[in-house]
Scaffold this active site. Structure first.
Site, PDB file in Angstrom:
ATOM      1  N   ASP A   1      -8.393  -7.015  -4.490  1.00 47.34           N
ATOM      2  CA  ASP A   1      -8.031  -5.657  -4.062  1.00 47.34           C
ATOM      3  C   ASP A   1      -8.571  -4.660  -5.078  1.00 47.34           C
ATOM      4  O   ASP A   1      -8.061  -4.557  -6.186  1.00 47.34           O
ATOM      5  CB  ASP A   1      -6.498  -5.562  -3.970  1.00 47.34           C
TER       6      ASP A   1
ATOM      7  N   ARG B   1     -11.833   6.084   9.855  1.00 47.13           N
ATOM      8  CA  ARG B   1     -11.320   4.722   9.886  1.00 47.13           C
ATOM      9  C   ARG B   1     -12.354   3.714   9.378  1.00 47.13           C
ATOM     10  O   ARG B   1     -12.026   2.777   8.656  1.00 47.13           O
ATOM     11  CB  ARG B   1     -10.908   4.375  11.328  1.00 47.13           C
TER      12      ARG B   1
ATOM     13  N   SER C   1       0.836  -1.191   0.000  1.00 49.36           N
ATOM     14  CA  SER C   1       0.000   0.000   0.000  1.00 49.36           C
ATOM     15  C   SER C   1       0.883   1.259   0.000  1.00 49.36           C
ATOM     16  O   SER C   1       1.758   1.374  -0.859  1.00 49.36           O
ATOM     17  CB  SER C   1      -0.927  -0.046   1.215  1.00 49.36           C
TER      18      SER C   1
ATOM     19  N   HIS D   1      -7.794  -5.538  -0.208  1.00 50.14           N
ATOM     20  CA  HIS D   1      -6.517  -4.830  -0.099  1.00 50.14           C
ATOM     21  C   HIS D   1      -5.738  -5.251   1.150  1.00 50.14           C
ATOM     22  O   HIS D   1      -4.517  -5.297   1.146  1.00 50.14           O
ATOM     23  CB  HIS D   1      -6.787  -3.320  -0.079  1.00 50.14           C
ATOM     24  N   ASP D   2      -6.463  -5.553   2.212  1.00 53.81           N
ATOM     25  CA  ASP D   2      -5.829  -5.975   3.467  1.00 53.81           C
ATOM     26  C   ASP D   2      -5.026  -7.278   3.362  1.00 53.81           C
ATOM     27  O   ASP D   2      -4.287  -7.605   4.286  1.00 53.81           O
ATOM     28  CB  ASP D   2      -6.898  -6.175   4.559  1.00 53.81           C
TER      29      ASP D   2
END
Lengths: 377, 198
Positions: free
Chosen positions: A314, A218, A148, A347-348
């Site tokens: 992602d 968040r 990232s 994405h994580d």
């Protein structure tokens, strides 16, 4: 954060000219290391963290008491094997884990610098971290790696310092922050700035922080880190500790409860102004533009071996954007490997236990390290 | 290592840049990088195989020849290798054009559909041939465009592609193919290995 005195840091005395035009000097850069630097000093890996990471990549973070953000990947026998490699990770400038950032106390006012902190870029972050090579007296790193925003720093690092790393691992990233990326970051910033406790960024740590705004930021960002399929499989329409809908605005659904929890724990460890500054740095990142629209030029002097990884699910930094980097590297005949890992973790994925991902990196690094050593003999 | 790869590696000169299209597990790439001073890259469609290659530290990218060859600049490799995959492309013609654009020399291996066993299967059984090199049934074969050594010869001649050298592989037997023995070799070769230039 009573354990701040445990944080290791270097004081960077020399002046760093920032992209915004301002100059900074005598500023702290907090770091942590794992493993040992060997005699030849050829086994060092510099890891760059993502938006909300810090220098505590592995083991237990001494400040938050939680697992390091890349504990799956960094440690003895892991992908970045600390029995073999010396892993260095620093908190980016603009961050809030001991490096120079908006939360740093200004000695003149005895207040946090807040929004008087200069706007920084990925380039500035990387230039600040380069000082760690001098500090550890490392001529050349074995590798630079990150996912990232960490991947963006990898690209910028190799571009700024073409022959200072043998291997570069940019993971789930982009060479140019997209409109969608900027849009999500702006959503987060607006959430923070519309919290009345934000006070134009001049809130004081002892008073009330813009926690609500930061938590919403968040929550929104967290959705972008997951895939639709992953969310559906994990939460579906499951209800949170209730058998029926309550016809109100409580967290009826598990996904709501989960996001609220993610927001609430985040504010305990992260500074709202840091969030503004770091997301801004990501938005300003456009390595392609830095080189007049030709990304290949960013790497033209580099002899670095690249290994680029993306993830099928992602959608924040999709395979197509990672592949643009591969294409730019192939256009100049660079040594590049690329694989898209199949996973529904979004994405994580780069932070999670994705065995294919972790084992491929491990084998790639170990083999490359021994190949380099064999050839040298 | 396969006889085919031994023949291919003999074609390749020292200190050259090589692209292995459809590099599989990277066996040939490994052999080349260990036994010759070459700079070798790979392109492979299977994620599993790409991961295996990367685990060995090989510079392999996931992609397919029909879409991903275009990212390589003209004549950016001394040799481009295509081993037994030409028949699986939607447009072998375009792939060959691209290989010849990217590489100064191109090495193509084809499973020979002109082999006598193949001909006999069709002639006597009246069934689509299933052999060691062509183990699929007609309904599950990835091979869309089968050709014979003779067909590929004709193709190159029609396209003005220079054939430097052609090798016949029959089991472990390696022999040269020339204009004079082409008809015979087309009958007895399991594989044809071509060294081409534009």
């Amino acid at each position: 954060m009573s354990n701040l005195n445990k944080i290791k840091s270097i004081l960077i005395k020399k002046t760093l000219k920032l992209d915004c035009g301002k100059e900074i000097s005598n500023f702290p850069l907090a770091y942590e290391t794992y493993g040992n630097l060997n005699e030849k000093k050829d086994n060092a890996i510099l890891i760059f963290h993502a938006l909300t990471g810090d220098q505590y990549a592995s083991g237990i973070n001494p400040i938050t008491k939680k697992e390091g953000w890349w504990n799956y990947a960094v440690g003895p026998g892991k992908s970045f094997d600390t029995d073999k490699f010396f892993v260095i990770c620093a908190n980016v400038i603009g961050g809030c884990m001991g490096s120079y950032g908006p939360g740093t106390i200004d000695p003149l006012t005895n207040q946090p610098i807040g929004t008087n902190f200069p706007v920084i870029t990925i380039n500035d972050m990387v230039n600040a971290q380069y000082n760690l090579l001098d500090y550890f007296n490392i001529e050349k790193l074995f590798a630079v790696a990150g996912g990232s925003m960490g991947g963006m720093q990898v690209l910028q690092f190799v571009s700024n310092f073409p022959n200072k790393a043998r291997v570069a691992l940019p993971i789930a990233c982009t060479a140019s922050h997209s409109a969608q990326n900027i849009a999500f970051n702006e959503l987060g910033r607006q959430a923070i700035m519309s919290d009345s406790n934000w006070k134009e960024g001049l809130y004081d740590e002892k008073s009330t922080n813009p926690d609500k705004g930061l938590a919403v930021a968040r929550m929104a960002a967290h959705i972008t880190y997951l895939s639709k399929q992953g969310l559906q499989e994990k939460f579906g329409r499951n209800l949170q500790e209730r058998s029926d809908l309550k016809f109100g605005f409580d967290a009826d659904f598990q996904i709501e409860s989960y996001l609220r929890y993610q927001g609430s724990v985040f504010v305990d460890r992260f500074d709202a102004n840091s969030y503004l500054y770091i997301t801004r740095a990501m938005d300003y990142f456009d390595l392609t533009k830095q080189f007049g629209g030709n990304l290949s030029k960013a790497f033209k002097d580099s002899k670095t071996k690249f290994f680029i990884i993306s993830f099928t699910s992602d959608w924040l930094y999709p395979t197509s954007e990672n592949k643009d980097i591969v294409i730019a590297l192939n256009a100049i005949g660079a040594d590049v490997g690329f694989v898209e890992i199949k996973t529904d973790k979004g994405h994580d994925s780069f932070l999670l236990n994705v065995p294919d991902f972790l084992s491929t990196i491990k084998n790639y690094l170990n083999t490359t390290y021994s190949n380099i050593n064999e050839r040298r003999i | 290592m396969k006889e085919e790869f031994k023949v291919i590696s003999k074609f390749i000169e020292e200190k050259s840049r090589v692209l292995d299209v459809g590099c599989g597990d990277g066996i040939l790439m490994e052999y080349l990088s260990k036994n010759k001073v070459v700079d070798v890259r790979g392109l492979e469609i299977s994620k599993e195989k790409v991961k295996k290659c990367l685990s060995k530290g090989l510079a392999v990218i996931e992609g397919d020849a029909e879409n991903d060859l275009k990212q390589f600049p003209d004549l950016s490799f001394d040799y481009v290798i295509l081993s037994q995959t030409l028949q699986a492309f939607m447009s072998p013609e375009k792939v060959i054009e691209n290989l010849l654009r990217v590489g100064k020399k191109v090495i193509v291996t084809i499973p020979n559909f002109g082999h006598w066993k193949v001909r006999l299967d069709l002639l006597f059984k009246g069934e689509m041939p299933v052999t060691k090199n062509l183990p699929y049934q007609w309904y599950n074969t990835p091979n869309l465009h089968m050709c014979t050594i003779q067909d590929f010869y004709n193709f190159c001649n029609n396209k003005g592609i220079n054939i430097y050298k052609t090798i016949s592989l029959n089991g472990e037997k390696i022999s040269n193919i020339s204009n004079s023995n082409l008809k015979y070799k087309n009958l007895i070769s399991e594989l044809g290995i071509f060294l081409l230039e534009k």
